[in-house]
Design a protein around this motif. Structure first.
Motif, PDB file in Angstrom:
ATOM      1  N   ALA A   1       8.002   7.876  -2.296  1.00 30.43           N
ATOM      2  CA  ALA A   1       9.018   7.238  -3.149  1.00 30.43           C
ATOM      3  C   ALA A   1       8.904   7.754  -4.581  1.00 30.43           C
ATOM      4  N   ARG A   2       7.668   7.897  -5.061  1.00 28.12           N
ATOM      5  CA  ARG A   2       7.469   8.390  -6.439  1.00 28.12           C
ATOM      6  C   ARG A   2       8.000   9.819  -6.560  1.00 28.12           C
TER       7      ARG A   2
ATOM      8  N   ALA B   1       9.751   1.764   6.422  1.00 28.36           N
ATOM      9  CA  ALA B   1      10.948   2.413   5.856  1.00 28.36           C
ATOM     10  C   ALA B   1      12.094   2.386   6.872  1.00 28.36           C
TER      11      ALA B   1
ATOM     12  N   ASP C   1       3.864   2.998   7.032  1.00 30.36           N
ATOM     13  CA  ASP C   1       4.861   3.100   5.959  1.00 30.36           C
ATOM     14  C   ASP C   1       6.192   3.617   6.493  1.00 30.36           C
TER      15      ASP C   1
ATOM     16  N   ARG D   1      11.761   9.798  -6.551  1.00 30.08           N
ATOM     17  CA  ARG D   1      12.290   9.310  -7.837  1.00 30.08           C
ATOM     18  C   ARG D   1      12.157  10.380  -8.911  1.00 30.08           C
TER      19      ARG D   1
ATOM     20  N   LEU E   1      12.476   4.832  -0.440  1.00 33.32           N
ATOM     21  CA  LEU E   1      12.434   4.353  -1.839  1.00 33.32           C
ATOM     22  C   LEU E   1      11.925   2.917  -1.915  1.00 33.32           C
ATOM     23  N   GLU E   2      12.216   2.160  -0.855  1.00 35.69           N
ATOM     24  CA  GLU E   2      11.807   0.759  -0.825  1.00 35.69           C
ATOM     25  C   GLU E   2      10.277   0.628  -0.803  1.00 35.69           C
ATOM     26  N   GLN E   3       9.600   1.657  -0.285  1.00 34.81           N
ATOM     27  CA  GLN E   3       8.117   1.648  -0.286  1.00 34.81           C
ATOM     28  C   GLN E   3       7.675   2.124  -1.680  1.00 34.81           C
ATOM     29  N   GLU E   4       7.920   1.290  -2.677  1.00 32.86           N
ATOM     30  CA  GLU E   4       7.896   1.708  -4.081  1.00 32.86           C
ATOM     31  C   GLU E   4       6.612   2.398  -4.534  1.00 32.86           C
ATOM     32  N   THR E   5       5.484   1.917  -4.025  1.00 31.42           N
ATOM     33  CA  THR E   5       4.220   2.463  -4.531  1.00 31.42           C
ATOM     34  C   THR E   5       3.780   3.712  -3.784  1.00 31.42           C
ATOM     35  N   SER E   6       4.537   4.099  -2.759  1.00 29.89           N
ATOM     36  CA  SER E   6       4.121   5.268  -1.972  1.00 29.89           C
ATOM     37  C   SER E   6       4.348   6.557  -2.759  1.00 29.89           C
TER      38      SER E   6
END
Lengths: 109, 222
Positions: free
Chosen positions: B198-199, B165, B161, B202, B190-195
């Motif tokens: 990233a959560r 990134a 991951d 956010r 952030l592009e690794q949305e499901t990680s």
């Protein structure tokens, strides 16, 4: 936190209480380790460069050290990041010492 | 020829770029040591130590430089610091590679200005505790052999991951004509949305739009 190399940890400890120049760091490390660790200029400045790149220390300007002579010297100081890394390393070593005591490898003081 | 003169000749063996910054300081340091060595015995011991130090450190500096040239061209000082700090975040006794969460903490710690813009004054502490709590929930690989393999083969390297990134960060930097910065790394995370990283970012960040770097603000590519 990742384990710090002995040279990095010694330098951080030398800078923990005050800013020092290269030779000052060398003297402090030698004195604190009872002359067991004596860094040469090559090792010292190579390690300082890596620590500067990693944000563990920063340059604190040039000035004269009145205890030595009237030559100007470049001083180094520990950053917040460096203090955090040194504290984490000290805690890691403390935990190891606790294990050594618990297993009677090291006698309790 | 004086001892210092001989030492200055030895210093020529270090890389030019390194010498530019450290040659005078190293010569000064050696001069101080010479001054402190009162007897002939002490001077001989000093020379033995100095030659050993030179033999180990001069090749090491050339090796560092060779390793860092391409890395330094692609990554800004802040981004290199972010990766170094991510390595420091990694526990010495934990198995496996550097995770995206550790890269997130490294990127935020590498840039104080960005950190306070995104998270406020004490935001990083909340984020650190969230990451720590999440790390403790991670399940260790069941097989002892696999665990041994992970610890020894991959310890200290970036996980998949993180590599994704950083690849995204490099593309972003390339598009904006700059070196990779800590902002680019955060965009890559952030592009690794499901990680989880990233959560967490956010959830904690106040204003993610400030992440989009402007070419003027970041370092131009060398």
């Amino acid at each position: 936190m990742k384990t710090l190399t002995p040279a990095v940890f010694h330098i951080l400890l030398a800078l923990a209480d005050q800013d020092r120049h290269g030779y000052g760091i060398m003297l402090e490390v030698a004195e604190r380790t009872n002359q067991q660790v004596r860094m040469g200029p090559g090792t010292l400045y190579g390690t300082l460069k890596r620590m500067l790149d990693g944000g563990l220390i920063e340059e604190g300007g040039e000035r004269v050290d009145p205890d030595l002579n009237d030559e100007r010297r470049r001083y180094y100081r520990m950053t917040r990041q460096g203090r955090r890394a040194a504290a984490a390393e000290a805690e890691r070593l403390q935990a190891l010492v606790r294990v050594a005591r618990a297993k009677s490898v090291l006698k309790t003081a | 020829m004086t001892s210092e003169g001989i030492y200055r000749i030895l210093l020529k063996a270090y890389p030019t770029r390194y010498r530019r910054h450290y040659e005078e300081a190293m010569a000064q340091c050696f001069r101080d040591q010479l001054r402190a060595a009162d007897t002939m015995n002490e001077r001989i011991r000093l020379w033995f130590r100095t030659i050993a130090d030179f033999a180990l450190s001069a090749p090491a500096r050339h090796f560092d430089l060779a390793l860092n040239i391409s890395y330094a061209n692609a990554y800004s000082e802040g981004a290199r610091r972010a990766i170094y700090l991510a390595q420091l975040e990694k526990g010495p006794f934990s198995y496996g590679e550097i995770s995206l969460e550790q890269l997130l903490l490294g990127a935020l710690r590498s840039d104080e200005e960005l950190n306070s813009a995104l998270l406020g004054s004490d935001g990083i502490d909340t984020l650190v505790s969230m990451v720590r709590a999440w790390e403790t929930k991670k399940v260790a690989p069941p097989s002892p052999l696999l665990r041994w393999g992970r610890r020894h083969r991959r310890a200290g390297t970036l996980d998949l991951d993180c590599k994704k990134a950083l690849a995204f960060a490099r593309r972003e930097a390339h598009d904006s004509g700059t070196s990779v910065s800590s902002r680019h790394i955060l965009l890559g995370i952030l592009e690794q949305e499901t990680s989880q990283a990233a959560r967490t970012l956010r959830d904690c960040a106040r204003n993610l739009t400030s992440l989009r770097p402007s070419p003027a603000r970041d370092n131009p590519r060398p």
